[in-house]
Motif scaffolding. Structure first.
Motif, mmCIF file in Angstrom:
data_model
loop_
_atom_site.group_PDB
_atom_site.id
_atom_site.type_symbol
_atom_site.label_atom_id
_atom_site.label_comp_id
_atom_site.label_asym_id
_atom_site.label_seq_id
_atom_site.Cartn_x
_atom_site.Cartn_y
_atom_site.Cartn_z
ATOM 1 N N LEU A 81 -0.212 1.681 0.294
ATOM 2 C CA LEU A 81 0.965 2.386 -0.202
ATOM 3 C C LEU A 81 2.007 2.433 0.907
ATOM 4 C CD1 LEU A 81 2.167 4.066 -2.572
ATOM 5 C CD2 LEU A 81 1.194 6.097 -1.454
ATOM 6 N N PHE A 82 3.247 2.116 0.551
ATOM 7 C CA PHE A 82 4.372 2.178 1.484
ATOM 8 C C PHE A 82 5.180 3.425 1.165
ATOM 9 C CE2 PHE A 82 8.260 1.291 3.610
ATOM 10 C CZ PHE A 82 7.997 0.340 4.580
ATOM 11 N N ILE A 83 5.304 4.345 2.123
ATOM 12 C CA ILE A 83 6.013 5.615 1.901
ATOM 13 C C ILE A 83 7.387 5.512 2.526
ATOM 14 C CG2 ILE A 83 6.040 8.094 2.334
ATOM 15 C CD1 ILE A 83 2.735 6.286 2.519
ATOM 16 N N SER A 84 8.429 5.568 1.704
ATOM 17 C CA SER A 84 9.799 5.469 2.193
ATOM 18 C C SER A 84 10.614 6.636 1.666
ATOM 19 C CB SER A 84 10.411 4.117 1.794
ATOM 20 O OG SER A 84 11.630 3.905 2.485
ATOM 21 N N THR A 99 7.083 11.557 7.083
ATOM 22 C CA THR A 99 5.933 11.758 7.964
ATOM 23 C C THR A 99 5.006 12.829 7.415
ATOM 24 O OG1 THR A 99 7.271 11.117 9.883
ATOM 25 C CG2 THR A 99 5.223 12.302 10.318
ATOM 26 N N CYS A 100 5.577 13.925 6.919
ATOM 27 C CA CYS A 100 4.751 15.008 6.370
ATOM 28 C C CYS A 100 3.918 14.526 5.187
ATOM 29 C CB CYS A 100 5.633 16.173 5.951
ATOM 30 S SG CYS A 100 6.511 16.976 7.310
ATOM 31 N N VAL A 101 4.555 13.776 4.283
ATOM 32 C CA VAL A 101 3.841 13.313 3.091
ATOM 33 C C VAL A 101 2.788 12.278 3.473
ATOM 34 C CG1 VAL A 101 4.098 12.085 0.904
ATOM 35 C CG2 VAL A 101 5.747 13.846 1.538
ATOM 36 N N THR A 102 3.131 11.360 4.382
ATOM 37 C CA THR A 102 2.159 10.361 4.822
ATOM 38 C C THR A 102 0.959 11.039 5.476
ATOM 39 O OG1 THR A 102 3.976 8.798 5.208
ATOM 40 C CG2 THR A 102 1.838 8.263 6.176
ATOM 41 N N ALA A 116 -6.824 -4.111 9.348
ATOM 42 C CA ALA A 116 -7.006 -2.784 8.757
ATOM 43 C C ALA A 116 -7.705 -2.885 7.406
ATOM 44 C CB ALA A 116 -5.655 -2.095 8.602
ATOM 45 N N ALA A 117 -7.332 -3.885 6.620
ATOM 46 C CA ALA A 117 -7.918 -4.036 5.288
ATOM 47 C C ALA A 117 -9.407 -4.318 5.350
ATOM 48 C CB ALA A 117 -7.203 -5.152 4.529
ATOM 49 N N ARG A 118 -9.845 -4.997 6.404
ATOM 50 C CA ARG A 118 -11.271 -5.332 6.522
ATOM 51 C C ARG A 118 -12.132 -4.117 6.833
ATOM 52 N NH1 ARG A 118 -9.000 -10.139 8.877
ATOM 53 N NH2 ARG A 118 -9.064 -9.229 10.966
ATOM 54 N N GLU A 119 -11.537 -3.040 7.324
ATOM 55 C CA GLU A 119 -12.354 -1.888 7.727
ATOM 56 C C GLU A 119 -11.960 -0.575 7.060
ATOM 57 O OE1 GLU A 119 -10.031 -0.325 11.723
ATOM 58 O OE2 GLU A 119 -11.683 -1.733 11.982
ATOM 59 N N ALA A 120 -10.879 -0.579 6.263
ATOM 60 C CA ALA A 120 -10.377 0.672 5.706
ATOM 61 C C ALA A 120 -10.592 0.764 4.206
ATOM 62 C CB ALA A 120 -8.893 0.819 6.020
ATOM 63 N N ASP A 121 -10.552 2.007 3.707
ATOM 64 C CA ASP A 121 -10.568 2.272 2.274
ATOM 65 C C ASP A 121 -9.151 2.469 1.736
ATOM 66 O OD1 ASP A 121 -13.497 2.425 2.071
ATOM 67 O OD2 ASP A 121 -13.266 4.260 3.251
ATOM 68 N N LEU A 122 -8.213 2.731 2.634
ATOM 69 C CA LEU A 122 -6.826 2.958 2.238
ATOM 70 C C LEU A 122 -5.916 2.637 3.412
ATOM 71 C CD1 LEU A 122 -4.649 4.120 0.270
ATOM 72 C CD2 LEU A 122 -5.116 6.367 1.294
ATOM 73 N N ILE A 123 -4.804 1.937 3.126
ATOM 74 C CA ILE A 123 -3.762 1.656 4.117
ATOM 75 C C ILE A 123 -2.496 2.381 3.692
ATOM 76 C CG2 ILE A 123 -2.237 -0.129 5.072
ATOM 77 C CD1 ILE A 123 -4.566 -2.089 4.836
ATOM 78 N N LEU A 124 -1.913 3.138 4.616
ATOM 79 C CA LEU A 124 -0.633 3.794 4.398
ATOM 80 C C LEU A 124 0.364 3.258 5.420
ATOM 81 C CD1 LEU A 124 -1.828 7.510 4.038
ATOM 82 C CD2 LEU A 124 -1.315 5.899 2.182
ATOM 83 N N VAL A 125 1.569 2.967 4.971
ATOM 84 C CA VAL A 125 2.630 2.504 5.868
ATOM 85 C C VAL A 125 3.825 3.435 5.704
ATOM 86 C CG1 VAL A 125 4.133 0.599 6.543
ATOM 87 C CG2 VAL A 125 1.867 0.112 5.584
ATOM 88 N N GLU A 126 4.188 4.133 6.776
ATOM 89 C CA GLU A 126 5.378 4.979 6.721
ATOM 90 C C GLU A 126 6.602 4.161 7.113
ATOM 91 O OE1 GLU A 126 7.766 8.604 8.837
ATOM 92 O OE2 GLU A 126 5.660 8.340 9.384
ATOM 93 N N GLY A 127 7.647 4.243 6.303
ATOM 94 C CA GLY A 127 8.879 3.528 6.584
ATOM 95 C C GLY A 127 9.682 4.183 7.692
#
Length: 429
Positions: A7-10, A19-22, A79-90
């Protein structure tokens, strides 16, 4: 191909609450036993310190200018190989800057969730949300978050007019206890906030209570990629790195690069009056030395040890705050002047307004590097620059690179993965 929810948070602008939501989402999922990896778009040291505490894992930069597409792809794939979820803060607003958050989300097909400050609007919220979603065709928008709503009714008004394919995913209340402390340069560093973990749990609670039924993270195909490791050009070299509240602006990718080059890293805290470790080279990263001048000046051995290090011809890299700590004098924002280490001729003055901001490309004698600049101080020095940076966006920020013997200094925060060989050549010289 590896599948991992992402998920990309912008947002439409800085200060909307990205930042707070991420951090709230990261902490919420970690409490559920999920492995969460968070990235920050663009150059930033302060937001990542909060997000690292929320997720329990280092936060890396994704920047198409500083690192390039292949580097960013390799970081996401790892990250995808070891994570259950990836978050990217814009960074900033969704379409601000070149490259922008939208450019990054589009490059990797990341679904975008925009956080909009709804505190001073009602039904206009939907107009702003749909405008963001329709401005650039091809971006995948999965929904929006109404931040800082005054009541449940306010949240319902914000959702009015949203199309079915752009749902309101959460309506987060306006709560003073959730506000993070700030100072010049941005948020207060995580290590300086003793109550941060309790606040992160409160954010997670607020997110869990506010998110709408049916919200789910969907697996996303992420292209497998492995970055070519640099040659071990620094094998056997010991590099001492200052790391504490005064010198905390360190990209995790920079440390990875030095280790991949074969260097042995030895951290020390000038604020704790720890001695300079036995080493072949020193790195003084940026941070907040201007807030701790008296404590730094009281260090019984550091200035002398650094002077002997440079006199012996050993490399010393000083970036931004690290450079300020080596000057003759530093005048803080209150107008008080302090003696500094005196290894670099000149003086600096911390002003009340921003002095420089921007991505930077700079040619070291060993090769070109990329990075960024962000500071409130101005510098006066008799040293002529050996190089001057340029800004890819055409901004006026163009930082100088100074050299005195084996000491190299600049306001630029260098991104070592942009040219590991040049970094190795300097630290090995």
């Amino acid at each position: 191909m590896t599948y991992c929810p992402a998920l990309f948070i912008s947002a439409p602008a800085s200060g909307s609450g990205k930042t707070c939501v991420t951090a709230a989402i990261a902490r919420s999922q970690v409490r559920r036993g999920q492995r969460v990896r968070v990235f920050k778009t663009g150059p930033d040291f302060l937001d990542p310190s909060i997000l690292e505490r929320a997720s329990g894992a280092p936060v890396y930069q994704l920047d198409l200018f500083m690192g390039g597409f292949a580097h960013c792809q390799a970081l996401l794939a790892a990250a995808a190989r070891e994570a259950d979820l990836i978050l990217v803060e814009g960074v900033m607003g969704l379409f601000d800057g070149k490259p922008s958050s939208a450019d990054l989300a589009a490059a990797f097909g990341l679904p975008v969730m925009c956080v909009i400050d709804a505190s001073a609007m009602a039904q206009t919220f939907a107009a702003l949300a749909t405008g963001l979603a329709n401005f650039r065709p091809g971006l995948q928008h999965c929904g929006v978050v109404a931040n800082r709503v005054g009541s449940e009714a306010h949240g319902r008004m914000a959702a009015e007019g949203l199309p079915d394919d752009l749902p309101l995913l959460a309506a987060l209340p306006r709560e003073p206890r959730l506000i993070l402390p700030e100072r010049h340069l941005g948020l207060v560093q995580a290590l300086e906030q003793p109550g941060l973990d309790a606040q992160l749990d409160a954010w997670a609670d607020a997110w869990d209570a506010a998110r709408r039924p049916g919200f789910a993270f969907k697996p996303l195909p992420i292209e497998d990629a492995i970055e070519t490791a640099p040659r071990p050009l620094l094998a056997g070299r010991r590099i001492a790195i200052a790391r504490d509240a005064a010198f905390g602006f360190i990209y995790p990718a920079n440390l990875d690069t030095l280790r991949a080059l074969g260097a042995e890293l030895h951290f020390f805290s000038p604020l704790a009056h720890e001695p300079l470790p036995a080493c072949d080279a020193v790195w003084l990263p940026g941070g907040y030395p201007e807030l701790r001048t008296e404590r730094l000046a009281a260090h019984p051995t550091l200035a002398g040890a650094l002077a002997r290090h440079v006199a012996a011809g050993k490399p010393l890299l000083a970036e931004c705050g690290g450079m300020l700590a080596l000057l003759d004098e530093l005048t803080d924002a209150a107008g008080d002047t302090h003696r500094m280490a005196g290894l670099l001729p000149g003086r600096a003055h911390v002003q009340q307004h921003l002095a420089a901001l921007g991505l930077q490309a700079i040619a070291w004698p060993e090769g070109p590097l990329r990075g960024h600049s962000y500071h409130y101080s101005t510098l006066e020095t008799p040293l002529p620059p050996i190089a001057k940076a340029s800004n890819p966006n055409g901004g006026k920020t163009a930082e100088a690179l100074y050299q005195q013997g084996s000491l190299r200094a600049s306001y630029v925060h260098h991104y070592f993965p942009s040219n590991p060989e040049a970094v190795a050549a300097f630290f090995k010289s």
